[in-house]
Scaffold this active site. Sequence first.
Site, PDB file in Angstrom:
ATOM      1  N   TRP A 127      28.995   6.292  13.930  1.00  0.00           N
ATOM      2  CA  TRP A 127      28.124   6.949  14.135  1.00  0.00           C
ATOM      3  C   TRP A 127      27.705   7.314  13.848  1.00  0.00           C
ATOM      4  O   TRP A 127      28.921   8.502  13.156  1.00  0.00           O
ATOM      5  CB  TRP A 127      28.526   7.887  16.200  1.00  0.00           C
ATOM      6  N   ASP A 207      36.805   7.966  21.191  1.00  0.00           N
ATOM      7  CA  ASP A 207      35.504   8.349  21.503  1.00  0.00           C
ATOM      8  C   ASP A 207      34.987   7.245  22.364  1.00  0.00           C
ATOM      9  O   ASP A 207      34.686   6.492  21.933  1.00  0.00           O
ATOM     10  CB  ASP A 207      34.603   8.453  20.057  1.00  0.00           C
ATOM     11  N   LYS A 242      25.007   9.429  28.216  1.00  0.00           N
ATOM     12  CA  LYS A 242      24.682   8.089  28.798  1.00  0.00           C
ATOM     13  C   LYS A 242      24.333   7.852  30.707  1.00  0.00           C
ATOM     14  O   LYS A 242      24.122   7.581  31.416  1.00  0.00           O
ATOM     15  CB  LYS A 242      24.795   7.294  28.144  1.00  0.00           C
TER      16      LYS A 242
HETATM   17  C1  LMR Z   1      22.425   8.207  18.862  1.00  0.00           C
HETATM   18  O1  LMR Z   1      23.334   7.192  18.340  1.00  0.00           O
HETATM   19  O2  LMR Z   1      21.533   8.061  18.863  1.00  0.00           O
HETATM   20  C2  LMR Z   1      23.094   9.006  20.092  1.00  0.00           C
HETATM   21  O3  LMR Z   1      24.111   8.855  20.214  1.00  0.00           O
HETATM   22  C3  LMR Z   1      22.253  10.216  20.634  1.00  0.00           C
HETATM   23  C4  LMR Z   1      22.678  11.518  19.063  1.00  0.00           C
HETATM   24  O4  LMR Z   1      22.883  12.309  19.208  1.00  0.00           O
HETATM   25  O5  LMR Z   1      22.914  10.280  17.926  1.00  0.00           O
END
Ligand code: LMR
Length: 392
Positions: A127, A207, A242
């Site tokens: 992420w 996480d 989510k």
């Molecule tokens: C995403 O990866 O799209 C979500 O977790 C939203 C974000 O905050 O990035």
Amino acid sequence: MLNRLAPQSPDALLALIKLHAADERADKVDLGVGVYRTGQGATPVFGAIKAAEQRLVDTQDSKSYLGPEGDMGFVNALMPYIFGEDATMGGRIQGMQTPGGTGAVRLALALASKAGMTRLYMGTPSWPNHAQIIGDLDLEWSAFDHANPDGTANLDAVLAAIRGAGPDEGVLLHGCCHNPTGIDYSADDWAAIGDAFVESGAFPIIDTAYQGLGHGMEEDAAGLRSVLAKVPEAFIAYSCDKNFGLYRDRVGAFYVMAAEGGDVLDTAFSNANALARASWSMPPDHGAAAVRMILRDRDLTAQWQDELDQMRTRMRQVRERLAAAGTAGSVDLTPLGGQNGLFSVLPVSKEQVAALRDKHGVYMAGSGRINVAGLTMDNIDKFIDALADVTG
Ligand code: LMR
């Protein structure tokens, strides 16, 4: 003073929301930021949340401060879902509420750093905000490859990272529904991962932002629980944004597992509280209070679980449909059928991502990540054709 600041580019993922909104094409497709969408393309508020919010409006008698730990009723009600029947592992786990999963990750990494973590290992791709938080906290970190090119997890790489890490080093893992790849570890993989942590003494930071969106609430917690059953200490960052559809309400939690309950755990918490107080003082209440109301009410819990099941079922159907398409141009879609959660990464170039957007109105992250929940039975063929067009 302000002249000294260098401009920062906007967060690429969040910038996509605006780009998509400004596109006037009626058949545009949004596969960008990670929010669930129904088969009609909507992101409605869960019925269970609406009902809990109504009760909250009717019964809440004060909005007075709670404290940096937030709503402990919420934090404790979630624990059996995350950690199982012995939710505190004999008093070894304590939690606190955070502003979303981001707040929990931030707190986990800041506390690890304060406790003397000298380096963090993280599987990539990850992420994008993980790297941003690591950078903002100025942490030393190293990457290992999370995924193999064939869409399977690179177990050798994660085991090598954990085995090579020392007791003052941390390893950040995704509990389930890996963001961005959708590639999770198997039960055997998790067993080996837990053993590797025991061998090296490295510190696990897990996480978990998508519990229930992969195979089910229990199933998606199994890997996390198998590691926690072996290691003495760990941090867990958790998001309800989510699985309760509370995105903008920012509902998260941070849990610490210590070798035993008592002084060490209490001291860790006093530090977490101090960090929270200095960062956001206390987390926003509303969404967490709604989750607490749901989890303390049998009927609302059943309604929430049913709504979550429907989300997961729809995403499985989309994945099956993509996998059944086989290939689109040069992209093999079959691995997507075995991946989990909202995301998968397609092997497309930045130019192909731009062509999908400009020529076909298909919006996805520059990394090739798609949010499969943005696909519906109405737009999936268009997406596959567009993909074939730009990669063929
Ligand atoms: C995403 O990866 O799209 C979500 O977790 C939203 C974000 O905050 O990035």
